[in-house]
Design a protein around this motif. Sequence first.
Motif, short mmCIF file in Angstrom:
data_model
loop_
_atom_site.label_atom_id
_atom_site.label_comp_id
_atom_site.label_asym_id
_atom_site.label_seq_id
_atom_site.Cartn_x
_atom_site.Cartn_y
_atom_site.Cartn_z
N SER A 1 0.97 -0.95 -0.25
CA SER A 1 0.01 0.03 -0.04
C SER A 1 0.89 1.37 -0.06
N MET A 2 2.14 1.21 0.55
CA MET A 2 3.03 2.34 0.38
C MET A 2 3.67 2.34 -0.86
N GLY A 3 3.38 1.61 -1.68
CA GLY A 3 3.93 1.60 -3.18
C GLY A 3 5.59 1.31 -3.27
N THR B 1 10.38 -2.62 -4.86
CA THR B 1 11.94 -3.11 -4.59
C THR B 1 12.58 -2.53 -3.43
N PRO B 2 13.25 -3.21 -2.73
CA PRO B 2 13.84 -2.61 -1.66
C PRO B 2 15.19 -2.00 -2.15
N THR B 3 15.45 -0.97 -1.34
CA THR B 3 16.54 0.18 -1.78
C THR B 3 17.68 -0.47 -1.36
N PRO B 4 19.00 -0.20 -1.56
CA PRO B 4 20.05 -0.95 -1.38
C PRO B 4 20.25 -0.92 0.08
N THR C 1 17.42 7.78 1.37
CA THR C 1 17.77 6.27 0.79
C THR C 1 16.97 5.21 1.11
N GLY C 2 15.99 5.71 1.79
CA GLY C 2 14.98 4.73 2.33
C GLY C 2 15.46 3.93 3.42
N LYS C 3 16.23 4.66 4.55
CA LYS C 3 16.71 4.14 5.68
C LYS C 3 15.90 3.90 6.80
N THR C 4 14.58 4.64 6.90
CA THR C 4 13.56 4.57 7.74
C THR C 4 12.65 3.19 7.57
N GLY C 5 12.59 2.78 6.22
CA GLY C 5 11.90 1.47 6.05
C GLY C 5 13.04 0.37 6.40
N ALA C 6 14.30 0.72 6.39
CA ALA C 6 15.37 -0.20 6.61
C ALA C 6 15.27 -0.72 7.88
N GLN D 1 4.77 8.86 10.43
CA GLN D 1 3.83 8.57 9.20
C GLN D 1 4.10 7.66 8.54
N GLN D 2 5.67 7.31 8.40
CA GLN D 2 5.87 6.08 7.89
C GLN D 2 5.59 4.67 8.72
N VAL D 3 5.56 4.79 9.88
CA VAL D 3 4.86 3.75 10.69
C VAL D 3 3.51 3.29 10.52
P1 AMP Z 1 13.82 7.85 4.01
O1 AMP Z 1 15.36 7.73 3.46
O2 AMP Z 1 13.59 6.73 4.73
O3 AMP Z 1 13.55 9.05 4.37
O4 AMP Z 1 13.08 7.38 2.63
C1 AMP Z 1 12.67 8.30 1.56
C2 AMP Z 1 11.29 8.08 0.99
O5 AMP Z 1 11.36 6.88 -0.20
C3 AMP Z 1 10.21 8.20 1.70
O6 AMP Z 1 9.21 8.90 1.08
C4 AMP Z 1 9.83 6.60 1.40
O7 AMP Z 1 8.38 6.43 1.56
C5 AMP Z 1 10.39 6.21 0.31
N1 AMP Z 1 10.75 4.86 0.13
C6 AMP Z 1 11.36 4.00 1.03
N2 AMP Z 1 11.74 2.98 0.72
C7 AMP Z 1 11.14 2.78 -0.65
C8 AMP Z 1 11.08 1.77 -1.46
N3 AMP Z 1 11.57 0.54 -1.24
N4 AMP Z 1 10.47 2.03 -2.59
C9 AMP Z 1 9.91 3.07 -3.09
N5 AMP Z 1 9.96 4.11 -2.02
C10 AMP Z 1 10.70 3.86 -0.87
#
Ligand code: AMP
Length: 405
Positions: A18-20, A23-26, A49-54, A88-90
Amino acid sequence: MTFQDFNFNEHLTEGVISMGFTTPTPVQEMAIPIILAGQDIIACAQTGTGKTGAYLLPVLEHIGKTGKHHTAALILAPTRELAQQIDQQVEGLAYFTGISSIAVFGGGDGSAYEQQRRGIQNNVNIIIATPGRLIAHLTSGVLKLNHLTHLILDEADRMLDMGFQDDIMKIISYLPKERQTLLFSATMPGRIRSLAKSVLINPASVSIAVSQPAVGIDQQIYRVHDAQKTPLLQMILKNGSYNSILIFCSRKEIVKSLARELKAARMNVSAFHSDLEQREREEILLSFKNKQLPVIIGTDALSRGIDVEGIDLVVNYDVPGDPEDYIHRIGRTARAETTGTAITFVNHRDEHKLKSIEQLIDKPIRLIAVPDELAGIQQVRHEPAANKRPQRRQWGNKNKPKSKP
Ligand code: AMP
């Protein structure tokens, strides 16, 4: 690699979809398996870089497995803006999991404090907090973190820059010794390594190409003198097809005077600075996020926290003094593999700063010629008012300016 490879539970997988995220970022690819395996981590990764999701995804997976009856994770962040964005990401990722979270930060009125207190008393699963306010809740005895399993330090370098080291150590003294600790930082100066030594146990190191702007950013410079900056900016804003724009200045006096000039030219802009109330700052960020406000003008304070999709232009009205700040500023555009433009105005006094930036990114930035129409604008012999440093003066208490530091 895909998110399926991590084998997250179905509710979390739904959140990821749902967050769209496809693919995982590096940094996610590298950090998620290590965190899932329970090891501490020290990760060098910038915002964008997608660190929050990491760190969130494996922590959410763990909480999903072990139960949702107590506060299991604490995320410390330097600013309330960042704390809110993490929250918000949580909310997005955990939407289908039933895992709860709250952002705890200073400022606001008594009702905000009450709301945070109630969330804490209800054993919210994840607390995202700025250090100062968290200590208030810890020392008041409301917050008990005996069952905490995860501590995350996000933008640790920024927290140390802001003087939070003692607060962090005090908070850690309230936490169970047996826990997983994850430290994320955009830079890795010696102070961060010492902090890591004292709070992490046998950590794995993860680093993605440090201090390099995203490849999708078209970086440009204009060599200008001060009197050309505002007319050139107006020309770029009027002629370009940009919809969502951040403009960075070196000081808030310049932010305010530039905002006045652009408003006088009937442009829809807002100035974002520390003299505003929190509510005003939130309103500005919200209308920018909702695309009702196309332009925000701010200082570097804005570059750290703001996580808005679709920013297509970043303008450095002044060259930032620290080359790392250049990376942070332009990193607000081209987020998560989209594209964007970053334009920097360089006057002769800032040439050395440009040199440091080019050294850091290891390439020259493309020079664009100032349009002919502006070539005739003469350099003023003295600096324009906005670029003058404010005069030092002694303020009696009565006359003290309201301005915050
Ligand atoms: P961050 O570096 O955690 O601040 O993330 C930067 C942005 O990238 C945020 O808006 C996230 O929602 C988005 N994001 C994080 N991981 C992914 C992913 N695997 N694919 C697409 N977008 C992502």
